[in-house]
Structure formats: C-alpha cells, structure tokens
Design a protein around this motif. Sequence first.
Motif, PDB file in Angstrom:
ATOM      1  N   GLN A 109       0.855  -1.197   0.000  1.00 42.78           N
ATOM      2  CA  GLN A 109       0.000   0.000   0.000  1.00 42.78           C
ATOM      3  C   GLN A 109       0.887   1.242   0.000  1.00 42.78           C
ATOM      4  O   GLN A 109       1.664   1.446   0.923  1.00 42.78           O
ATOM      5  CB  GLN A 109      -0.870  -0.030   1.260  1.00 42.78           C
ATOM      6  CG  GLN A 109      -1.873   1.072   1.366  1.00 42.78           C
ATOM      7  CD  GLN A 109      -2.535   1.071   2.747  1.00 42.78           C
ATOM      8  OE1 GLN A 109      -1.977   0.593   3.716  1.00 42.78           O
ATOM      9  NE2 GLN A 109      -3.737   1.606   2.827  1.00 42.78           N
ATOM     10  N   SER A 112       0.687   6.684   2.411  1.00 39.52           N
ATOM     11  CA  SER A 112       1.263   7.747   3.253  1.00 39.52           C
ATOM     12  C   SER A 112       2.441   8.433   2.584  1.00 39.52           C
ATOM     13  O   SER A 112       3.196   7.812   1.838  1.00 39.52           O
ATOM     14  CB  SER A 112       1.737   7.172   4.587  1.00 39.52           C
ATOM     15  OG  SER A 112       0.712   6.457   5.204  1.00 39.52           O
ATOM     16  N   GLY A 117      -0.247  11.878   6.135  1.00 45.59           N
ATOM     17  CA  GLY A 117      -0.563  10.589   6.769  1.00 45.59           C
ATOM     18  C   GLY A 117      -2.014  10.613   7.177  1.00 45.59           C
ATOM     19  O   GLY A 117      -2.900  10.159   6.445  1.00 45.59           O
ATOM     20  N   TRP A 142       6.465   4.611   5.090  1.00 48.08           N
ATOM     21  CA  TRP A 142       5.818   3.623   5.991  1.00 48.08           C
ATOM     22  C   TRP A 142       5.146   2.514   5.199  1.00 48.08           C
ATOM     23  O   TRP A 142       4.082   2.038   5.583  1.00 48.08           O
ATOM     24  CB  TRP A 142       4.773   4.267   6.930  1.00 48.08           C
ATOM     25  CG  TRP A 142       5.137   5.545   7.576  1.00 48.08           C
ATOM     26  CD1 TRP A 142       4.433   6.698   7.559  1.00 48.08           C
ATOM     27  CD2 TRP A 142       6.304   5.813   8.383  1.00 48.08           C
ATOM     28  NE1 TRP A 142       5.085   7.683   8.266  1.00 48.08           N
ATOM     29  CE2 TRP A 142       6.233   7.161   8.789  1.00 48.08           C
ATOM     30  CE3 TRP A 142       7.411   5.058   8.784  1.00 48.08           C
ATOM     31  CZ2 TRP A 142       7.215   7.765   9.567  1.00 48.08           C
ATOM     32  CZ3 TRP A 142       8.378   5.667   9.554  1.00 48.08           C
ATOM     33  CH2 TRP A 142       8.261   6.994   9.946  1.00 48.08           C
ATOM     34  N   ASN A 143       5.733   2.131   4.076  1.00 47.43           N
ATOM     35  CA  ASN A 143       5.032   1.187   3.199  1.00 47.43           C
ATOM     36  C   ASN A 143       5.433  -0.251   3.523  1.00 47.43           C
ATOM     37  O   ASN A 143       6.473  -0.736   3.098  1.00 47.43           O
ATOM     38  CB  ASN A 143       5.323   1.543   1.738  1.00 47.43           C
ATOM     39  CG  ASN A 143       5.107   3.023   1.491  1.00 47.43           C
ATOM     40  OD1 ASN A 143       6.053   3.762   1.226  1.00 47.43           O
ATOM     41  ND2 ASN A 143       3.879   3.485   1.638  1.00 47.43           N
ATOM     42  N   PHE A 194       8.761  -1.817   7.314  1.00 43.52           N
ATOM     43  CA  PHE A 194       8.293  -0.909   6.268  1.00 43.52           C
ATOM     44  C   PHE A 194       9.420  -0.077   5.665  1.00 43.52           C
ATOM     45  O   PHE A 194      10.568  -0.168   6.105  1.00 43.52           O
ATOM     46  CB  PHE A 194       7.107  -0.053   6.672  1.00 43.52           C
ATOM     47  CG  PHE A 194       7.089   0.484   8.068  1.00 43.52           C
ATOM     48  CD1 PHE A 194       5.924   0.438   8.800  1.00 43.52           C
ATOM     49  CD2 PHE A 194       8.210   1.039   8.645  1.00 43.52           C
ATOM     50  CE1 PHE A 194       5.876   0.948  10.083  1.00 43.52           C
ATOM     51  CE2 PHE A 194       8.160   1.559   9.923  1.00 43.52           C
ATOM     52  CZ  PHE A 194       6.995   1.507  10.648  1.00 43.52           C
ATOM     53  N   ARG A 267       3.122  -5.889  19.279  1.00 45.46           N
ATOM     54  CA  ARG A 267       2.459  -4.615  19.061  1.00 45.46           C
ATOM     55  C   ARG A 267       1.064  -4.605  19.701  1.00 45.46           C
ATOM     56  O   ARG A 267       0.583  -3.578  20.160  1.00 45.46           O
ATOM     57  CB  ARG A 267       2.338  -4.408  17.542  1.00 45.46           C
ATOM     58  CG  ARG A 267       1.774  -3.106  17.122  1.00 45.46           C
ATOM     59  CD  ARG A 267       1.680  -3.029  15.631  1.00 45.46           C
ATOM     60  NE  ARG A 267       0.414  -3.513  15.147  1.00 45.46           N
ATOM     61  CZ  ARG A 267      -0.045  -3.318  13.908  1.00 45.46           C
ATOM     62  NH1 ARG A 267       0.692  -2.678  13.033  1.00 45.46           N
ATOM     63  NH2 ARG A 267      -1.201  -3.771  13.537  1.00 45.46           N
ATOM     64  N   GLU A 399     -14.548  18.951  11.046  1.00 40.18           N
ATOM     65  CA  GLU A 399     -13.463  19.893  11.331  1.00 40.18           C
ATOM     66  C   GLU A 399     -13.535  21.013  10.287  1.00 40.18           C
ATOM     67  O   GLU A 399     -13.791  20.743   9.109  1.00 40.18           O
ATOM     68  CB  GLU A 399     -12.109  19.201  11.184  1.00 40.18           C
ATOM     69  CG  GLU A 399     -11.752  18.305  12.342  1.00 40.18           C
ATOM     70  CD  GLU A 399     -10.316  17.828  12.228  1.00 40.18           C
ATOM     71  OE1 GLU A 399      -9.414  18.556  12.655  1.00 40.18           O
ATOM     72  OE2 GLU A 399     -10.106  16.725  11.703  1.00 40.18           O
TER      73      GLU A 399
HETATM   74  C1  FAD Z   1       3.040  -0.505  11.634  1.00 38.90           C
HETATM   75  C2  FAD Z   1       2.643   0.496  10.587  1.00 38.90           C
HETATM   76  C3  FAD Z   1       2.411   0.072   9.288  1.00 38.90           C
HETATM   77  C4  FAD Z   1       2.062   0.999   8.294  1.00 38.90           C
HETATM   78  N1  FAD Z   1       1.879   0.552   7.013  1.00 38.90           N
HETATM   79  C5  FAD Z   1       1.591   1.447   6.031  1.00 38.90           C
HETATM   80  C6  FAD Z   1       1.484   1.021   4.665  1.00 38.90           C
HETATM   81  O1  FAD Z   1       1.666  -0.169   4.354  1.00 38.90           O
HETATM   82  N2  FAD Z   1       1.227   1.934   3.716  1.00 38.90           N
HETATM   83  C7  FAD Z   1       1.043   3.266   4.003  1.00 38.90           C
HETATM   84  O2  FAD Z   1       0.784   4.040   3.085  1.00 38.90           O
HETATM   85  N3  FAD Z   1       1.146   3.724   5.276  1.00 38.90           N
HETATM   86  C8  FAD Z   1       1.425   2.842   6.305  1.00 38.90           C
HETATM   87  N4  FAD Z   1       1.559   3.287   7.606  1.00 38.90           N
HETATM   88  C9  FAD Z   1       1.461   4.720   7.874  1.00 38.90           C
HETATM   89  C10 FAD Z   1       0.197   5.118   8.639  1.00 38.90           C
HETATM   90  O3  FAD Z   1      -0.931   5.015   7.824  1.00 38.90           O
HETATM   91  C11 FAD Z   1       0.434   6.568   9.109  1.00 38.90           C
HETATM   92  O4  FAD Z   1       1.531   6.547  10.011  1.00 38.90           O
HETATM   93  C12 FAD Z   1      -0.790   7.125   9.811  1.00 38.90           C
HETATM   94  O5  FAD Z   1      -1.829   7.342   8.914  1.00 38.90           O
HETATM   95  C13 FAD Z   1      -0.462   8.462  10.552  1.00 38.90           C
HETATM   96  O6  FAD Z   1       0.147   9.364   9.694  1.00 38.90           O
HETATM   97  P1  FAD Z   1       1.492  10.109  10.108  1.00 38.90           P
HETATM   98  O7  FAD Z   1       2.458   9.077  10.576  1.00 38.90           O
HETATM   99  O8  FAD Z   1       1.877  10.985   8.969  1.00 38.90           O
HETATM  100  O9  FAD Z   1       1.112  10.980  11.389  1.00 38.90           O
HETATM  101  P2  FAD Z   1       0.440  12.430  11.364  1.00 38.90           P
HETATM  102  O10 FAD Z   1      -0.728  12.408  10.451  1.00 38.90           O
HETATM  103  O11 FAD Z   1       1.480  13.463  11.130  1.00 38.90           O
HETATM  104  O12 FAD Z   1      -0.100  12.548  12.859  1.00 38.90           O
HETATM  105  C14 FAD Z   1       0.722  13.010  13.952  1.00 38.90           C
HETATM  106  C15 FAD Z   1      -0.175  13.124  15.185  1.00 38.90           C
HETATM  107  O13 FAD Z   1      -1.172  14.137  14.979  1.00 38.90           O
HETATM  108  C16 FAD Z   1      -2.471  13.605  15.196  1.00 38.90           C
HETATM  109  N5  FAD Z   1      -3.423  14.212  14.265  1.00 38.90           N
HETATM  110  C17 FAD Z   1      -3.246  14.409  12.935  1.00 38.90           C
HETATM  111  N6  FAD Z   1      -4.353  14.935  12.380  1.00 38.90           N
HETATM  112  C18 FAD Z   1      -5.249  15.069  13.364  1.00 38.90           C
HETATM  113  C19 FAD Z   1      -6.594  15.559  13.411  1.00 38.90           C
HETATM  114  N7  FAD Z   1      -7.218  16.014  12.315  1.00 38.90           N
HETATM  115  N8  FAD Z   1      -7.243  15.534  14.605  1.00 38.90           N
HETATM  116  C20 FAD Z   1      -6.616  15.081  15.740  1.00 38.90           C
HETATM  117  N9  FAD Z   1      -5.343  14.611  15.752  1.00 38.90           N
HETATM  118  C21 FAD Z   1      -4.678  14.609  14.583  1.00 38.90           C
HETATM  119  C22 FAD Z   1      -2.338  12.125  14.940  1.00 38.90           C
HETATM  120  O14 FAD Z   1      -3.336  11.382  15.591  1.00 38.90           O
HETATM  121  C23 FAD Z   1      -0.940  11.833  15.496  1.00 38.90           C
HETATM  122  O15 FAD Z   1      -1.008  11.647  16.896  1.00 38.90           O
HETATM  123  C24 FAD Z   1       1.916   2.378   8.611  1.00 38.90           C
HETATM  124  C25 FAD Z   1       2.144   2.813   9.936  1.00 38.90           C
HETATM  125  C26 FAD Z   1       2.520   1.886  10.911  1.00 38.90           C
HETATM  126  C27 FAD Z   1       2.766   2.381  12.319  1.00 38.90           C
END
Ligand code: FAD
Length: 414
Positions: A109, A112, A117, A142-143, A194, A267, A399
């Motif tokens: 996938q 991100s 994200g 994070w893929n 990832f 986890r 929001e």
């Molecule tokens: C084990 C694991 C596997 C993964 N596998 C994949 C994958 O295969 N493919 C892929 O594409 N991605 C993958 N991801 C990525 C995952 O989808 C993102 O990490 C996730 O969506 C959060 O995005 P971010 O890390 O950019 O955090 P951010 O979006 O930057 O968030 C940072 C903090 O701000 C908070 N926040 C952000 N927006 C809001 C809001 N509107 N309201 C309240 N709080 C908010 C969040 O909750 C978080 O605490 C994986 C992540 C992990 C941990």
Amino acid sequence: MTTRLSADSLRADVRAWVHANWDPALTLVEWRTRLLDSGWAVPSWPERWFGKGMPAWADDVVRRELAAGGAVASVPSGLAGPTILEQGPDATRERFLRPLLTGEEVWCQLFSEPSAGSDLAGLTATAVLDGDEWVVNGQKVWNTSAHHADLGMLVARTDWDAPKHQGITYFVLPMHQPGVEVRPLRQMNYHSSFNEVFLSDARIPRGWVVGEVHQGWSAALATLAHERRWGVAVTVDRHRVDDGPAARQAAAEAAETLKVYSWYPQRAGRADLTVAHAQTAGRSADPVVRQELARLHSMNKVSQWTAERAKAARALGRPPGPEGSIGKLALSLVARQAATVHSLVGGAHSMLAGTDSHAPLGGVLAEVLISVPAQSIAGGTDEIQRNILGEKALGLPKEPDPAKGLPYRDARNR
Ligand SMILES: Cc1cc2nc3c(=O)[nH]c(=O)nc-3n(C[C@H](O)[C@H](O)[C@H](O)COP(=O)(O)OP(=O)(O)OC[C@H]3O[C@@H](n4cnc5c(N)ncnc54)[C@H](O)[C@@H]3O)c2cc1C
C-alpha cells in the motif's frame, strides 16, 4: 443464489469437492488456480469474479472445511482484492484479481507521504499522462512489505486545479522498474517491516487505474474502511496440510510473510502473557496488579465482542461501518493496558531486551513496550478514529477546512 443456503449443506458440498480435487502433488499455483476456478477460493464474491455469490459467512465455513480436508488455504484477498472488486473497472478486475488470488502477485500500500498521513488527501505525489503511460514523481513512506511487493496501491494527484479531495487517482504501480526505489526503514524495535518509496519518473500503463481517473479518493476510502474493519494484523494459516509441493511452497510463502509481521503480536500488547507473567514474578497477589489485570481482562473481552459484532455485520454482507473504528480503538486501548500491566509487574527490568536470562519473558516484554505505540498509528491513528466516529456515527460537525472548494494548487499553502 435463489435458494437459502445452509451451513451444513455448504460444508458437505465443500468436503465433497475437496475430496475430489485436493491433490498434494500439485504446485501451489496449480492448486490455487483449481480452487479459484471452482469458486471456492472466494465464495462470497460474485460468480463473474471467481466467487459463487454466496453470503459473506460462507467464506469462513469454506476456509474451515478446506483445513479439515488437509488442503492448502486460499490466499487472503487483503486490501487490494476487495477494493478492486468494488471499485473496478472491469479491465482492472480482469488484469489483477486472478494473480492476486493465486498469490502470484504480491501487493503493498503506497498511501502515506512524509507530510500526508492522517491528512492523506493532502498528498503531493503527482502523476501526469504521457501518451499511453502515467509518469509519477514523489515520495511515499511507511510502506509495509514494499521491499518484496510486485504491485503497489498508489494514490497520486492528477489534477492540481481540482479541490483537495478531487483530482486524486488510485493507480496500480508496477514495483519492479527503474523509477521505483525502495529503501527499508529500521524501527525502534529493531525490526524493518516498512520502507520509504521514491518515485522518479515511474511509469504506469494508462489503464492501470482503480475506480475512475481523478476520482481516486472514494476508492482510497474503500481501502481504508477495509483496513479498519479487518485490522492490519496478518494471520497465517497453521492447520495441518498434506505434504507435497503445494504444502511446502505454502509454508515457504508463510515464512516470508511472517518475517515482516513477527512483531505484530507484541504490538498488540501480549495480553495473553500477563497472568503468567504476574504469577512467575510473584506479583499475582498484589491488589494493584490484580485490579489492573481485571481491567485488562474486561477491556479485552469487550474488544473481542466488538470484533464479533463486526464479523457478524460482515457475515450479513453489510458494508464497513463505525464498528471498524470502534474495534480499532479498542485494540489500541487493550494494547496499552497490557503494556501497563506488564511494566507494573516487571518494573525497570521490563526494559531489558535480548534473550539474556535477566530480560523478562526472554526479551519479549521489552519488545512489547516499544512496539505498542504502533498499534495506535497503523491504519489511521486513534485520534482519526475518534474524528470518524464523531462525524460519521455521532453526527458532530466536521473539522473546519479553510481550503474547501479551492483548487488544491492554491489551497495547499493556506
Ligand atoms: C506498523 C505500521 C504500518 C504501516 N503501514 C503502512 C502502509 O503499508 N502503507 C502506508 O501508506 N502507510 C502505512 N503506515 C502509515 C500510517 O498510515 C500513518 O503513520 C498514519 O496514517 C499516521 O500518519 P502520520 O504518521 O503521517 O502521522 P500524522 O498524520 O502526522 O499525525 C501526527 C499526530 O497528529 C495527530 N493528528 C493528525 N491529524 C489530526 C486531526 N485532524 N485531529 C486530531 N489529531 C490529529 C495524529 O493522531 C498523530 O497523533 C503504517 C504505519 C505503521 C505504524
């Protein structure tokens, strides 16, 4: 299906079919092709697309019956399978569903990005049509499993003049090409499941689109709903299989898959180890430990019942709903509470890693403590699940979005 299906008659049908068709001397792909062509690989899918048009509960019944017959199980359809089935178009279904279900093509996938994200629709990877190909530039991160995937579910911006959630297209990206560079990331728990994926003039055939061009956001939402609903945990079938090429190839495939997911039980917090941990450490009579253990037990039970409710909804053929977000939040809370109980019992020793005899539970505990945070992030963070529940289930106001309706080219910097 016009006649009402009973589980007993279904079991009998599958048993008879397995008896007549399962042959351990087949290769894995030969067996899965036979399974697919019979409709038993995904019985709940439409007949036109490898299924039998049965209710969703039939999938579980058939899986159990295949296992009872000593046969290799079908490939889980993952996130790409149901998304492509639902969103089409037919040309995409024709090209990708069969090799997905025989396991010949492995998917990852590519959603991100470093600054997209939670706010996935803010993505900036860009695809431009050039003759019969899309040319893609940008970075994903994070893929999971991208290092051994053949194909990627990729979302990229195709129209910068459309508002944020429009002008996004959902592509199938061939991973093995010069424009795709996959760099593994090392996590703080020392696993490397990832990757970062750099796209530099990566090429995609014009028709390798899921849903419609510029309308990829709704297809992406379908994938995310499946991800919440089914969880990101990967299960590998461990039933006894009659020995032969198919069984050996399936075992090798499972071992490869598990390399990436070996830390996923940690986890989830390892609630299953908490009572034994308290007993071995001589802390099971401590009233505070007992209270926290009881809290964990009740949270775990509620989480399991929520999962059962989601499963029942799925069995009735209902589309993914709020139970996916509730279930995902519940798993996060259970994981954190399990980590709390483990560290209450183990104290400072809980931080000892490795297989050293001083490390509690052979180092598993240290891995639990540094892996649990991922449970609250993967597949959409806890805060995002709460936002979804607030807006979609409770009807609270959305929001505020100052960029609403503006061309994304202008809105991006607001
Ligand atoms: C084990 C694991 C596997 C993964 N596998 C994949 C994958 O295969 N493919 C892929 O594409 N991605 C993958 N991801 C990525 C995952 O989808 C993102 O990490 C996730 O969506 C959060 O995005 P971010 O890390 O950019 O955090 P951010 O979006 O930057 O968030 C940072 C903090 O701000 C908070 N926040 C952000 N927006 C809001 C809001 N509107 N309201 C309240 N709080 C908010 C969040 O909750 C978080 O605490 C994986 C992540 C992990 C941990």
